[in-house]
Design an enzyme around this catalytic site. Structure first.
Site, PDB file in Angstrom:
ATOM      1  N   TYR A  64       0.436  44.821  92.985  1.00 11.14           N
ATOM      2  CA  TYR A  64       1.628  45.639  92.737  1.00 11.14           C
ATOM      3  C   TYR A  64       2.856  44.837  93.099  1.00 11.14           C
ATOM      4  CZ  TYR A  64       1.341  50.308  90.929  1.00 11.14           C
ATOM      5  OH  TYR A  64       1.264  51.364  90.072  1.00 11.14           O
ATOM      6  N   GLU A  66       6.497  46.069  92.393  1.00  8.65           N
ATOM      7  CA  GLU A  66       7.742  46.747  91.977  1.00  8.65           C
ATOM      8  C   GLU A  66       8.943  46.056  92.599  1.00  8.65           C
ATOM      9  OE1 GLU A  66       7.789  50.923  92.666  1.00  8.65           O
ATOM     10  OE2 GLU A  66       6.093  51.276  91.333  1.00  8.65           O
ATOM     11  N   ASP A 241      17.999  43.270  69.068  1.00  9.07           N
ATOM     12  CA  ASP A 241      16.551  43.293  69.268  1.00  9.07           C
ATOM     13  C   ASP A 241      15.981  42.182  68.383  1.00  9.07           C
ATOM     14  OD1 ASP A 241      13.850  43.766  69.172  1.00  9.07           O
ATOM     15  OD2 ASP A 241      14.008  45.927  68.860  1.00  9.07           O
ATOM     16  N   THR A 270      10.172  41.018  71.918  1.00 11.61           N
ATOM     17  CA  THR A 270       8.767  40.974  72.317  1.00 11.61           C
ATOM     18  C   THR A 270       8.444  39.505  72.555  1.00 11.61           C
ATOM     19  OG1 THR A 270       8.143  40.778  69.992  1.00 11.61           O
ATOM     20  CG2 THR A 270       8.028  42.970  70.954  1.00 11.61           C
ATOM     21  N   LYS A 273       5.221  38.009  69.063  1.00 12.61           N
ATOM     22  CA  LYS A 273       5.298  37.865  67.602  1.00 12.61           C
ATOM     23  C   LYS A 273       5.557  36.371  67.302  1.00 12.61           C
ATOM     24  CE  LYS A 273       7.453  42.454  67.328  1.00 12.61           C
ATOM     25  NZ  LYS A 273       6.464  43.497  67.127  1.00 12.61           N
ATOM     26  N   ARG A 279       1.155  39.593  74.786  1.00  9.94           N
ATOM     27  CA  ARG A 279       1.731  40.878  74.382  1.00  9.94           C
ATOM     28  C   ARG A 279       2.681  41.348  75.481  1.00  9.94           C
ATOM     29  NH1 ARG A 279       0.874  44.014  70.464  1.00  9.94           N
ATOM     30  NH2 ARG A 279      -0.357  42.315  69.647  1.00  9.94           N
TER      31      ARG A 279
HETATM   32  N1  PLP Z   1      11.463  45.979  68.259  1.00  7.95           N
HETATM   33  C1  PLP Z   1      11.185  45.527  67.030  1.00  7.95           C
HETATM   34  C2  PLP Z   1      12.285  44.989  66.161  1.00  7.95           C
HETATM   35  C3  PLP Z   1       9.855  45.548  66.564  1.00  7.95           C
HETATM   36  O1  PLP Z   1       9.567  45.127  65.323  1.00  7.95           O
HETATM   37  C4  PLP Z   1       8.850  46.077  67.410  1.00  7.95           C
HETATM   38  C5  PLP Z   1       7.434  46.147  67.003  1.00  7.95           C
HETATM   39  O2  PLP Z   1       6.988  45.947  65.968  1.00  7.95           O
HETATM   40  C6  PLP Z   1       9.212  46.540  68.673  1.00  7.95           C
HETATM   41  C7  PLP Z   1      10.517  46.484  69.062  1.00  7.95           C
HETATM   42  C8  PLP Z   1       8.206  47.167  69.587  1.00  7.95           C
HETATM   43  O3  PLP Z   1       7.404  46.228  70.204  1.00  7.95           O
HETATM   44  P1  PLP Z   1       6.124  46.713  71.036  1.00  7.95           P
HETATM   45  O4  PLP Z   1       5.108  47.107  70.055  1.00  7.95           O
HETATM   46  O5  PLP Z   1       5.758  45.486  71.829  1.00  7.95           O
HETATM   47  O6  PLP Z   1       6.576  47.826  71.923  1.00  7.95           O
END
Ligand code: PLP
Length: 478
Positions: A64, A66, A241, A270, A273, A279
């Site tokens: 843990y 946190e 994002d 993320t 990808k 992950r």
């Molecule tokens: N943001 C974007 C632009 C995505 O394409 C995705 C997933 O496909 C996510 C966030 C979410 O990612 P996660 O599945 O790791 O929560």
């Protein structure tokens, strides 16, 4: 690194697992076989390195932790501190970011951390002073209620789902659509491209608290300098994002106006990808948001996953190597070769091509829905996913599009010549598939007909295409 070491590591791990629950060991082995055999064109997937995978399977999972580095709510976190600090350092160096927070368990979690940080930052400034409290954590329920009423602006402007935005950019089925009033910007119906003048107009009318850039299914570069100017003109926080294209930013394929990090106040991603890590998720931000971002756990996240942070540190170290830049460029070269191969054979692509890692086929040109096309391709050993196209008449479930991406096949070593062959396989399947009908004779959006012999033939051709490029060549489980 001897190939033998990788085989020994994974074989031994499976032997240990098999002694407890053989069905899990079998499933892990079967997954490797399946992944090796499929022509994976899912734009959001990749294959992490053996080192990244192994960094996750250990006793860091037992801890843990946190809090953040050096400020934990649990004792004995010195080794977690080491890997978290390393992952953050690699992330800052790789992306040229002022601050990196590597705890989010996924992309959605990273976005939640960002939303929280932006809201808390806004609340802490003048409104907090008014409430005469020093920290957002000191607010009572009544303070929150009063502040929510006073602030009055929980508005988010993001890219519409059918133009390629993500659910977390303010859409109803996601918590972001409940936390924020949302408005979307779409794409120009004629070109399929973002119309920055329309975004500016929407921002002026709507006055969002957060302007979101980034996408899941937009096949083009985005000019983040212009979006930042739009955000500034209405006093919005600019969030990007970059979950999908983080690998292209890391590999310096997207630079200048197309690199979100110098332009955005806060960037989420993320790590699994195009970045090719474990992950998970990550937040990069300007210094003024760092304190709030670091409160992600326990504010909106469960305890950090130290084993995944260890794997993030490994993957980010890999992404800092010169060969990663070469990989990122090959992803785009391959996507363009695939797109060109499809266009040459008569396919219709949203925006007419790609300049990132993905392309979007409008399968209505083949008389199919996305659902029919996705299944027919799957029958033929080609793994893709259906996706809406702009102004999609078939909605988000059946859709009219197929999204294809090249990060995974590029990791396996396939090149532009193989992308042209892949285009031929896809085009053959789509031209040979016919839409089916319901029992009452009305057209079905799900049923389809494809000669099983043809599907088998294409599957064999897909396997032949993959054969010279074995997945995880250093791992032999036999
Ligand atoms: N943001 C974007 C632009 C995505 O394409 C995705 C997933 O496909 C996510 C966030 C979410 O990612 P996660 O599945 O790791 O929560």
């Amino acid at each position: 690194m001897s190939r033998n070491a990788e085989s020994t590591a994974f074989r031994s791990a499976l032997e240990v697992i098999r002694a407890v629950e053989p069905r899990v060991a079998d499933a892990i082995g079967a997954e490797l076989t399946d992944q090796r055999e499929s022509l994976k064109l899912i734009a959001s997937e990749n294959y992490a390195s053996p080192a990244t995978l192994l960094a996750m399977g250990n006793w860091f999972s037992d801890k843990y932790a946190e809090g953040t580095v050096g400020r934990r709510f649990y004792a004995g976190c010195q080794n977690v501190d080491t890997v978290e600090a390393l992952a953050a350092e690699h992330a800052r160096e790789l992306f040229g970011a002022a601050h990196a927070y590597v705890q989010p368990h996924s992309g959605i979690d990273a976005n939640l951390v960002a939303f929280w940080a932006v809201l808390a930052d806004r609340v802490e400034s003048p409104a907090l002073k008014k409430a005469q409290v020093r920290q957002v954590n000191d607010l009572t329920e009544a303070d929150w209620f009063a502040l929510r009423r006073e602030l009055g602006n929980q508005r988010m402007l993001g890219m519409s789902l059918d133009a390629g935005g993500h659910l977390t950019h303010g859409f109803r089925p996601n918590i972001s659509g409940k936390m924020f009033d949302q408005r979307s910007y779409g794409t120009d119906p004629a070109t399929g491209l973002i119309d920055y003048d329309r975004v500016a107009e929407a921002a002026r009318e709507f006055k969002p608290l957060i302007l979101v850039g980034g996408y899941s299914a937009y096949p083009r570069k985005v000019n983040f300098r212009i979006l930042r100017e739009i955000a500034d003109s209405v006093g919005a926080t600019f969030m990007v994002d970059m979950a999908h294209f983080a690998g292209l930013v890391a590999g310096k394929v997207f630079t200048g106006d197309f690199d979100p990090v110098p332009h955005a106040h806060i960037v989420t991603t993320t790590t699994h990808k195009s970045l090719r890590g474990p992950r998970g998720g990550m937040v990069l931000c300007q210094p003024e948001l760092a304190d709030q971002v670091d409160r992600g756990c326990p504010m909106v996240l469960g305890g950090p996953l130290p084993h995944v942070m260890a794997a993030k540190a490994v993957a980010l170290a890999e992404a800092r190597r010169p060969e990663f830049a070469d990989y990122a460029q090959r992803i785009v070269d391959n996507a363009q070769a695939l797109a060109e191969g499809l266009l040459r054979r008569g396919a219709k692509l949203v925006t007419g091509g790609t300049d990132n890692h993905l392309a979007l086929i409008d399968v209505s040109g083949y008389g199919l829905t996305g659902r029919q096309a996705e299944q027919a391709l799957l029958d033929s050993g080609i793994v893709t996913n259906r996706n809406s196209v702009p102004q999609d008449p078939n909605g988000a479930w059946y859709t009219s599009g197929i999204r294809i991406g090249t990060p995974a096949l590029t990791t396996r070593g396939l090149g532009t010549a193989e992308m042209d062959q892949t285009a031929e396989l896809i085009h053959t399947v789509l031209t040979q598939t016919t839409a089916g009908a319901n029992a009452d004779g009305t057209p079905s959006k799900a049923k389809y007909t494809l000669d099983p012999a043809l599907a088998d033939k294409i599957s064999r051709q897909a396997t032949d295409l993959l054969a010279p490029h074995p997945l995880y060549p250093g791992i032999d489980l036999s």
